[in-house]
Write a protein that holds these residues in place. Structure first.
Motif, PDB file in Angstrom:
ATOM      1  N   GLU A  45       0.838  -1.198   0.000  1.00 52.65           N
ATOM      2  CA  GLU A  45       0.000   0.000   0.000  1.00 52.65           C
ATOM      3  C   GLU A  45       0.874   1.250   0.000  1.00 52.65           C
ATOM      4  O   GLU A  45       1.816   1.364   0.784  1.00 52.65           O
ATOM      5  CB  GLU A  45      -0.909   0.016   1.221  1.00 52.65           C
ATOM      6  N   LEU A  46       0.543   2.182  -0.884  1.00 51.34           N
ATOM      7  CA  LEU A  46       1.196   3.489  -0.875  1.00 51.34           C
ATOM      8  C   LEU A  46       0.353   4.392   0.024  1.00 51.34           C
ATOM      9  O   LEU A  46      -0.561   5.079  -0.436  1.00 51.34           O
ATOM     10  CB  LEU A  46       1.296   4.046  -2.300  1.00 51.34           C
ATOM     11  N   ASP A  47       0.643   4.371   1.317  1.00 50.03           N
ATOM     12  CA  ASP A  47      -0.205   5.052   2.289  1.00 50.03           C
ATOM     13  C   ASP A  47       0.499   6.193   3.011  1.00 50.03           C
ATOM     14  O   ASP A  47       0.007   6.688   4.023  1.00 50.03           O
ATOM     15  CB  ASP A  47      -0.764   4.061   3.305  1.00 50.03           C
ATOM     16  N   ARG A  48       1.659   6.601   2.505  1.00 48.77           N
ATOM     17  CA  ARG A  48       2.357   7.742   3.100  1.00 48.77           C
ATOM     18  C   ARG A  48       2.547   8.810   2.042  1.00 48.77           C
ATOM     19  O   ARG A  48       3.074   8.556   0.944  1.00 48.77           O
ATOM     20  CB  ARG A  48       3.716   7.315   3.659  1.00 48.77           C
ATOM     21  N   LEU A  49       2.129  10.034   2.360  1.00 47.82           N
ATOM     22  CA  LEU A  49       2.195  11.104   1.367  1.00 47.82           C
ATOM     23  C   LEU A  49       3.631  11.476   1.011  1.00 47.82           C
ATOM     24  O   LEU A  49       3.889  11.966  -0.079  1.00 47.82           O
ATOM     25  CB  LEU A  49       1.441  12.336   1.864  1.00 47.82           C
ATOM     26  N   SER A  50       4.569  11.237   1.923  1.00 47.47           N
ATOM     27  CA  SER A  50       5.964  11.541   1.586  1.00 47.47           C
ATOM     28  C   SER A  50       6.447  10.654   0.446  1.00 47.47           C
ATOM     29  O   SER A  50       7.173  11.111  -0.450  1.00 47.47           O
ATOM     30  CB  SER A  50       6.857  11.361   2.813  1.00 47.47           C
ATOM     31  N   VAL A  51       6.037   9.393   0.447  1.00 46.20           N
ATOM     32  CA  VAL A  51       6.411   8.476  -0.643  1.00 46.20           C
ATOM     33  C   VAL A  51       5.668   8.839  -1.915  1.00 46.20           C
ATOM     34  O   VAL A  51       6.238   8.845  -3.011  1.00 46.20           O
ATOM     35  CB  VAL A  51       6.110   7.021  -0.235  1.00 46.20           C
ATOM     36  N   ILE A  52       4.378   9.156  -1.780  1.00 45.82           N
ATOM     37  CA  ILE A  52       3.584   9.533  -2.945  1.00 45.82           C
ATOM     38  C   ILE A  52       4.149  10.798  -3.584  1.00 45.82           C
ATOM     39  O   ILE A  52       4.207  10.925  -4.804  1.00 45.82           O
ATOM     40  CB  ILE A  52       2.112   9.720  -2.534  1.00 45.82           C
ATOM     41  N   ARG A  53       4.593  11.738  -2.738  1.00 48.68           N
ATOM     42  CA  ARG A  53       5.170  12.964  -3.288  1.00 48.68           C
ATOM     43  C   ARG A  53       6.421  12.655  -4.096  1.00 48.68           C
ATOM     44  O   ARG A  53       6.635  13.224  -5.174  1.00 48.68           O
ATOM     45  CB  ARG A  53       5.520  13.960  -2.186  1.00 48.68           C
ATOM     46  N   ALA A  54       7.271  11.771  -3.593  1.00 50.35           N
ATOM     47  CA  ALA A  54       8.503  11.430  -4.310  1.00 50.35           C
ATOM     48  C   ALA A  54       8.180  10.831  -5.679  1.00 50.35           C
ATOM     49  O   ALA A  54       8.823  11.163  -6.688  1.00 50.35           O
ATOM     50  CB  ALA A  54       9.341  10.462  -3.486  1.00 50.35           C
ATOM     51  N   THR A 218      -0.526  20.399  -1.982  1.00 49.12           N
ATOM     52  CA  THR A 218       0.236  20.367  -3.232  1.00 49.12           C
ATOM     53  C   THR A 218       1.635  19.792  -3.044  1.00 49.12           C
ATOM     54  O   THR A 218       2.470  19.872  -3.944  1.00 49.12           O
ATOM     55  CB  THR A 218       0.327  21.781  -3.848  1.00 49.12           C
ATOM     56  N   GLY A 219       1.891  19.229  -1.861  1.00 41.29           N
ATOM     57  CA  GLY A 219       3.154  18.538  -1.643  1.00 41.29           C
ATOM     58  C   GLY A 219       4.328  19.430  -1.291  1.00 41.29           C
ATOM     59  O   GLY A 219       5.470  18.960  -1.275  1.00 41.29           O
ATOM     60  N   ARG A 220       4.081  20.681  -0.958  1.00 45.98           N
ATOM     61  CA  ARG A 220       5.178  21.600  -0.613  1.00 45.98           C
ATOM     62  C   ARG A 220       5.351  21.595   0.905  1.00 45.98           C
ATOM     63  O   ARG A 220       5.115  22.583   1.601  1.00 45.98           O
ATOM     64  CB  ARG A 220       4.878  22.987  -1.166  1.00 45.98           C
ATOM     65  N   PHE A 221       5.797  20.457   1.407  1.00 46.48           N
ATOM     66  CA  PHE A 221       5.822  20.234   2.852  1.00 46.48           C
ATOM     67  C   PHE A 221       6.850  21.116   3.555  1.00 46.48           C
ATOM     68  O   PHE A 221       6.569  21.699   4.606  1.00 46.48           O
ATOM     69  CB  PHE A 221       6.097  18.756   3.152  1.00 46.48           C
ATOM     70  N   GLU A 222       8.059  21.196   3.023  1.00 52.60           N
ATOM     71  CA  GLU A 222       9.097  22.003   3.671  1.00 52.60           C
ATOM     72  C   GLU A 222       8.713  23.486   3.682  1.00 52.60           C
ATOM     73  O   GLU A 222       8.966  24.198   4.670  1.00 52.60           O
ATOM     74  CB  GLU A 222      10.438  21.813   2.963  1.00 52.60           C
ATOM     75  N   THR A 223       8.095  23.944   2.596  1.00 55.01           N
ATOM     76  CA  THR A 223       7.646  25.339   2.550  1.00 55.01           C
ATOM     77  C   THR A 223       6.563  25.582   3.595  1.00 55.01           C
ATOM     78  O   THR A 223       6.519  26.641   4.241  1.00 55.01           O
ATOM     79  CB  THR A 223       7.110  25.678   1.148  1.00 55.01           C
ATOM     80  N   ARG A 263       5.083  14.842   7.028  1.00 55.91           N
ATOM     81  CA  ARG A 263       5.103  14.466   5.615  1.00 55.91           C
ATOM     82  C   ARG A 263       6.457  14.750   4.977  1.00 55.91           C
ATOM     83  O   ARG A 263       6.822  14.126   3.988  1.00 55.91           O
ATOM     84  CB  ARG A 263       3.985  15.194   4.863  1.00 55.91           C
ATOM     85  N   ALA A 264       7.195  15.687   5.563  1.00 53.19           N
ATOM     86  CA  ALA A 264       8.562  15.940   5.108  1.00 53.19           C
ATOM     87  C   ALA A 264       9.550  14.984   5.770  1.00 53.19           C
ATOM     88  O   ALA A 264      10.754  15.086   5.554  1.00 53.19           O
ATOM     89  CB  ALA A 264       8.957  17.386   5.411  1.00 53.19           C
ATOM     90  N   GLU A 265       9.027  14.073   6.599  1.00 49.27           N
ATOM     91  CA  GLU A 265       9.820  13.079   7.325  1.00 49.27           C
ATOM     92  C   GLU A 265      10.836  13.726   8.257  1.00 49.27           C
ATOM     93  O   GLU A 265      11.938  13.226   8.449  1.00 49.27           O
ATOM     94  CB  GLU A 265      10.486  12.109   6.346  1.00 49.27           C
TER      95      GLU A 265
END
Length: 404
Positions: A45-54, A218-223, A263-265
Motif C-alpha cells: 500500500e502506498l499510504d504515506r504522502l511523503s512516498v507519494i510525493r517522491a 500540493t506537496g510543498r511540505f518544507e515550505t 510528511r517531510a519526514e
C-alpha cells in the motif's frame, strides 16, 4: 480513471505515459524495482504522502493526480445543481483583480451582523462536513462581503474585511476537502490579503493556517513548515495578552505544521511543533472551538496519531487512536480521526476493525468520507486485495464511494 484505479495503478499508468521502466522510476525515488512492482500491483500500500510525493515528483505530476483528486460533488437538496463551477466563477471574477475594473457599489450592503451570521453558518457547515450546502452558499456570501468592504468605512470596513477573509478561508477549506487545490490556493491567497486589510491578527493567523493547508495539499511540505515558523514568529508578540481565540489560532497553526513536518519526514520538527501545540492547549485550559479551530488537548492528541501515520508508525497510531474520545469535537475532526485510525488498522491487517471505523465515519459524515482520498484508497485496496469477491459490507461501501 481517477475513481477506479488505486494509487499504485495510477503510478503505473503515468509511468507508462512517461516511457519509464520500473528500474528507472524506482531508482529516482531510492527504491528497488521489486518494491515498485509490488506497489503498482497493490501488494504494497502506498499510504504515506511523503512516498507519494517522491513518485509524483519523479513522474512530473501532482500529488492530486496520484491520489485521484479532485472528485465530483454530488448534487443534493443542500447543494442544488450549481456546485464547484459556481464557486469557481465567483473566485475568478476579474473585477476583483483591481479597483480600476470594479463597478461602483450597487445596492445596499448586508448588515455586518447578518454577514457575520452567514459566515458562521458556512463554517458550521464545513465543520459538520456539509460541503454541498457550504459550496452553494459561498458565492452568495462572497458577493455580499465584497459589497460590504466597498461600502462601509472606518472600523465597520475593517470588520467587513475580516468577514471577507473568513469567507475566502471557508471557501479554501471546503475546496481543499473536495480536491480543488488550485482554487483553494486562490481563495486562501485572497483571504490572507483581506485579513491584512482588517488589521486583526487573529484573522490573519487563521488565514496562515489555510495557506499552510494549501501548501500541504500540493506537496510543498518544507515550505509549509517554514511558513508555520514564520507565522508563529509574527503571532508570538501577542501571546502575553492572548485571548482564547488567539491561543486557538496559534496552537492550531502548530498542529498543521506538525502534519507538514511529518510528511517531510522531519521527526524532530514534528515533535517540536506538537509540543508547542500541547503547551498552548494547556494554557487554553480545555477543548474549545474558537475561530472554528476545534483546538484543545483532544485535537493535539489526534494529531499525534495522524503524524504517527504520516511517519509510517502505524502500530503507534493503531494503538493510540481508538483510545481517544473525540465525541466533543466537531464532526469534521471526528471523521478525519476515524480515517487515520482506519488506515493504521488496515496497515496491520485488522480489516474488520478498520471497516467498522470507516462505517462509523460514514454514518457521521457521508460527504466527507466519500470525498476524502484516504477513505477511497483504503476501500479500493480492500476490494483489490481480496481473493475472490469482497465481503458484502466492503462491496456495498465501495459502491457508495464510487470506487468500483
Amino acid at each position: 480513471m481517477t475513481q477506479q484505479l488505486t494509487i499504485g495503478e495510477r503510478v503505473a499508468w503515468y509511468r507508462h505515459r512517461r516511457g519509464m521502466s520500473q528500474e528507472v522510476l524506482s531508482g529516482l525515488v531510492g527504491r528497488t524495482a521489486d518494491w515498485l512492482g509490488k506497489a503498482e500491483n497493490n501488494r504494497i500500500e502506498l499510504d504515506r504522502l511523503s512516498v507519494i510525493r517522491a513518485l509524483a515528483h519523479a513522474l512530473d505530476v501532482s500529488i492530486g493526480d496520484l491520489i485521484g483528486e479532485p472528485t465530483l460533488l454530488e448534487w443534493s437538496a443542500d447543494s442544488g445543481r450549481r456546485t464547484v463551477p459556481a464557486l469557481r466563477e465567483a473566485l475568478m471574477d476579474y473585477r476583483q483583480l483591481t479597483p480600476l475594473l470594479r463597478a461602483p457599489a450597487d445596492g445596499e450592503p448586508p448588515s455586518l451582523s447578518a454577514l457575520r451570521s452567514d459566515v458562521g453558518e458556512v463554517w458550521d457547515a464545513y465543520q459538520g462536513s456539509q460541503y454541498g450546502f457550504a459550496t452553494r452558499q459561498l458565492p452568495l456570501i462572497l458577493s455580499d462581503a465584497l459589497l460590504a468592504v466597498r461600502t462601509y468605512v472606518g472600523e465597520d470596513r475593517e470588520e467587513a474585511y475580516a468577514l471577507l477573509a473568513l469567507t475566502y478561508q471557508g471557501a479554501a477549506m471546503v475546496l481543499g476537502k473536495l480536491g480543488e487545490n488550485e482554487l483553494a490556493w486562490m481563495a486562501a491567497d485572497r483571504g490572507l490579503a483581506a485579513a491584512q486589510q482588517s488589521g486583526n491578527n487573529v484573522i490573519t493567523g487563521s488565514l496562515f493556517r489555510s495557506v499552510t493547508h494549501c501548501l500541504l495539499s500540493t506537496g510543498r511540505f518544507e515550505t509549509a513548515v517554514q511558513l508555520v515558523s514564520d507565522a508563529a514568529g509574527f503571532l508570538a508578540p501577542g501571546l502575553d495578552e492572548a485571548t482564547p481565540a488567539y491561543l486557538s489560532v496559534y496552537g492550531t497553526l502548530f498542529l498543521t505544521g506538525s502534519m507538514a513536518a511529518a510528511r517531510a519526514e522531519d521527526r524532530a520538527t514534528t515533535q517540536a511543533f506538537l509540543h508547542e501545540a500541547e503547551v498552548t492547549a494547556s494554557r487554553l485550559g480545555g477543548d474549545g472551538n474558537h475561530m472554528w479551530t476545534a483546538f484543545g488537548p483532544t485535537n493535539v492528541a489526534i494529531h499525534k496519531v495522524a503524524t504517527a501515520g504520516e511517519l509510517g508508525d502505524f502500530q503507534v497510531a493503531a494503538e493510540l487512536g481508538p483510545q481517544i474520545d473525540t465525541s466533543g469535537l466537531p464532526v469534521e475532526r471526528r471523521v478525519r480521526h476515524n480515517l487515520e485510525v482506519a488506515r493504521a488498522l488496515s496497515a496491520w491487517n485488522r480489516t474488520d476493525d478498520a471497516l467498522s471505523v470507516v462505517l462509523d465515519a460514514e454514518q457521521m459524515a457521508p460527504e466527507q468520507v466519500r470525498h476524502h482520498y484516504m477513505s477511497r484508497e483504503i476501500v479500493l485496496g480492500w476490494v483489490r486485495g481480496t481473493r475472490g469477491r469482497p465481503t458484502r459490507p466492503v462491496a456495498e461501501l465501495a459502491e457508495r464511494l464510487r470506487v468500483v
